[in-house]
Design a protein around this motif. Sequence first.
Motif, PDB file in Angstrom:
ATOM      1  N   ILE A   1      -0.892   0.575   8.473  1.00 20.55           N
ATOM      2  CA  ILE A   1      -0.271   0.580   7.171  1.00 20.55           C
ATOM      3  C   ILE A   1       1.410   0.188   7.557  1.00 20.55           C
ATOM      4  CG2 ILE A   1       0.332   1.254   4.870  1.00 20.55           C
ATOM      5  CD1 ILE A   1      -2.373   3.169   5.230  1.00 20.55           C
ATOM      6  N   SER A   2       2.150  -0.605   6.556  1.00 17.59           N
ATOM      7  CA  SER A   2       3.443  -0.491   6.726  1.00 17.59           C
ATOM      8  C   SER A   2       4.064  -0.378   5.712  1.00 17.59           C
ATOM      9  CB  SER A   2       4.097  -2.109   7.448  1.00 17.59           C
ATOM     10  OG  SER A   2       3.155  -3.122   7.019  1.00 17.59           O
ATOM     11  N   GLU A   3       5.206   0.390   5.433  1.00 20.33           N
ATOM     12  CA  GLU A   3       5.794   0.584   4.216  1.00 20.33           C
ATOM     13  C   GLU A   3       6.585  -0.244   3.659  1.00 20.33           C
ATOM     14  OE1 GLU A   3       6.737   1.937   7.277  1.00 20.33           O
ATOM     15  OE2 GLU A   3       8.824   1.661   7.532  1.00 20.33           O
ATOM     16  N   LEU A   4       6.854  -0.062   2.301  1.00 20.85           N
ATOM     17  CA  LEU A   4       7.960  -0.914   1.531  1.00 20.85           C
ATOM     18  C   LEU A   4       8.815   0.188   1.015  1.00 20.85           C
ATOM     19  CD1 LEU A   4       9.214  -3.243   0.299  1.00 20.85           C
ATOM     20  CD2 LEU A   4       7.472  -2.965  -1.668  1.00 20.85           C
ATOM     21  N   VAL A   5      10.041   0.145   1.418  1.00 16.43           N
ATOM     22  CA  VAL A   5      11.096   1.058   0.992  1.00 16.43           C
ATOM     23  C   VAL A   5      11.907   0.455  -0.101  1.00 16.43           C
ATOM     24  CG1 VAL A   5      12.955   2.565   1.608  1.00 16.43           C
ATOM     25  CG2 VAL A   5      11.107   2.235   3.271  1.00 16.43           C
ATOM     26  N   ILE A   6      11.828   1.187  -1.227  1.00 16.72           N
ATOM     27  CA  ILE A   6      12.888   0.800  -2.544  1.00 16.72           C
ATOM     28  C   ILE A   6      13.872   1.856  -2.435  1.00 16.72           C
ATOM     29  CG2 ILE A   6      12.918   0.415  -4.682  1.00 16.72           C
ATOM     30  CD1 ILE A   6       9.848  -0.311  -4.498  1.00 16.72           C
ATOM     31  N   HIS A   7      15.155   1.372  -2.209  1.00 16.44           N
ATOM     32  CA  HIS A   7      16.313   2.124  -2.342  1.00 16.44           C
ATOM     33  C   HIS A   7      17.095   2.007  -3.506  1.00 16.44           C
ATOM     34  CE1 HIS A   7      20.682   3.123  -1.064  1.00 16.44           C
ATOM     35  NE2 HIS A   7      20.123   4.063  -1.541  1.00 16.44           N
ATOM     36  N   LEU A   8      17.219   3.187  -4.469  1.00 23.00           N
ATOM     37  CA  LEU A   8      17.677   3.184  -5.714  1.00 23.00           C
ATOM     38  C   LEU A   8      19.024   3.452  -5.481  1.00 23.00           C
ATOM     39  CD1 LEU A   8      14.949   4.773  -7.913  1.00 23.00           C
ATOM     40  CD2 LEU A   8      15.231   2.409  -7.648  1.00 23.00           C
TER      41      LEU A   8
ATOM     42  N   LYS B   1       0.781  -1.161  -0.134  1.00 22.89           N
ATOM     43  CA  LYS B   1       0.081  -0.105   0.306  1.00 22.89           C
ATOM     44  C   LYS B   1       0.902   1.280   0.049  1.00 22.89           C
ATOM     45  CE  LYS B   1      -4.055  -2.039   0.203  1.00 22.89           C
ATOM     46  NZ  LYS B   1      -4.337  -2.452  -1.074  1.00 22.89           N
ATOM     47  N   ALA B   2       1.909   1.177   0.832  1.00 26.62           N
ATOM     48  CA  ALA B   2       2.666   2.390   0.932  1.00 26.62           C
ATOM     49  C   ALA B   2       4.165   2.283   0.534  1.00 26.62           C
ATOM     50  CB  ALA B   2       2.714   3.009   2.279  1.00 26.62           C
ATOM     51  N   ILE B   3       4.455   2.761  -0.630  1.00 24.36           N
ATOM     52  CA  ILE B   3       5.786   2.536  -1.283  1.00 24.36           C
ATOM     53  C   ILE B   3       6.449   3.881  -1.080  1.00 24.36           C
ATOM     54  CG2 ILE B   3       7.216   2.145  -3.210  1.00 24.36           C
ATOM     55  CD1 ILE B   3       4.942   0.251  -4.140  1.00 24.36           C
ATOM     56  N   VAL B   4       7.732   3.822  -0.505  1.00 27.89           N
ATOM     57  CA  VAL B   4       8.731   4.915  -0.588  1.00 27.89           C
ATOM     58  C   VAL B   4       9.885   4.620  -1.269  1.00 27.89           C
ATOM     59  CG1 VAL B   4      10.244   6.340   1.127  1.00 27.89           C
ATOM     60  CG2 VAL B   4       8.078   5.376   1.822  1.00 27.89           C
ATOM     61  N   LEU B   5       9.904   5.499  -2.302  1.00 33.28           N
ATOM     62  CA  LEU B   5      11.166   5.390  -3.218  1.00 33.28           C
ATOM     63  C   LEU B   5      12.298   6.242  -2.683  1.00 33.28           C
ATOM     64  CD1 LEU B   5       9.864   5.554  -7.101  1.00 33.28           C
ATOM     65  CD2 LEU B   5      11.276   3.815  -6.017  1.00 33.28           C
ATOM     66  N   PHE B   6      13.392   5.564  -2.405  1.00 31.04           N
ATOM     67  CA  PHE B   6      14.346   6.398  -1.900  1.00 31.04           C
ATOM     68  C   PHE B   6      15.690   6.430  -2.625  1.00 31.04           C
ATOM     69  CE2 PHE B   6      17.570   7.172   1.333  1.00 31.04           C
ATOM     70  CZ  PHE B   6      16.853   8.100   2.299  1.00 31.04           C
ATOM     71  N   GLY B   7      16.283   7.319  -2.664  1.00 36.13           N
ATOM     72  CA  GLY B   7      17.563   7.465  -3.478  1.00 36.13           C
ATOM     73  C   GLY B   7      18.019   8.955  -3.498  1.00 36.13           C
ATOM     74  N   SER B   8      19.375   9.182  -4.054  1.00 35.60           N
ATOM     75  CA  SER B   8      19.916  10.625  -4.232  1.00 35.60           C
ATOM     76  C   SER B   8      19.395  11.338  -5.243  1.00 35.60           C
ATOM     77  CB  SER B   8      21.365  10.296  -4.156  1.00 35.60           C
ATOM     78  OG  SER B   8      21.592  10.647  -5.629  1.00 35.60           O
TER      79      SER B   8
END
Length: 240
Positions: free
Chosen positions: A130-137, A26-33
């Motif tokens: 809700i728990s987040e899913l973090v995607i680190h690019l 449900k909650a995606i956090v796109l992470f990266g510089s």
Amino acid sequence: MKVSLRVRAGFAAAGVVSELVKRFVKAIVLFGSPGSGKGTQAKLLTECLGIPHVSTGEMLRDGIRQGRGVTPKTAAKMQAGILVKDAVVDAMVEERLGRPDAANGFVLDGYPRTLVQAEHLAEWLKQREISELVIHLAVDYNIIIARLTGRRECPRCGTPYNVVLRPPKVDELCDLDGEKLVRRDDDREDVIRARLDAYELQTRPVLEYFRTTGGRVIEVDASEDPPEVVFQRIGRAMEN
Ligand code: ADP
């Protein structure tokens, strides 16, 4: 989203993520510089999962363009590559996530960017179970510099280019509609340096925060391959 990107996104996103994953994430956090490709991957994810793309940078730029909701002080910070106040983005994101189209989930791009914002989001998610899913690019530093300094886009159709890595057929003109390509105000070299400093000092610790608070963090190598390949990688990691 502009038409050409939508078509490309739909093509690349088709079938990458299963129905099961779609139901649970449900909650995606796109992470990266800056320059890691968060915006591009967010668009692909949005298309694939049918949930909205929530980009704080885009919301702030829209506010400036439309002359509402963004104070001159905030706009000046953006121009200088400095993070704007936590309270400003926290309120903006909270309002956006409360809209009906985000009820089934959302992709966050560029938020949270400080520990204060991360805690604000964590509280919001906790209240809704809700728990987040973090995607680190993860992207090599030199590639980031090349991407940001060469980045251009068509102001009419939104097609992204890079003068070195993905140049248009005719110098500075969009392949699709011949419009003169533009550079984002904060893609100047001095401002790029400030944005990367802000990332190292204020944003990178947020990744550690996610790791230690037990959320799921997916690491994706996003240095070399084209966006569609990176997206397939994200899809596979989500299935696991
Ligand atoms: P990038 O990730 O390429 O630096 P963004 O479009 O995400 O670009 O952000 C542009 C600018 O908007 C940032 O440099 C900052 O000034 C402001 N901004 C965006 N998101 C945030 C945030 N979560 N917290 C503080 N400032 C933000």
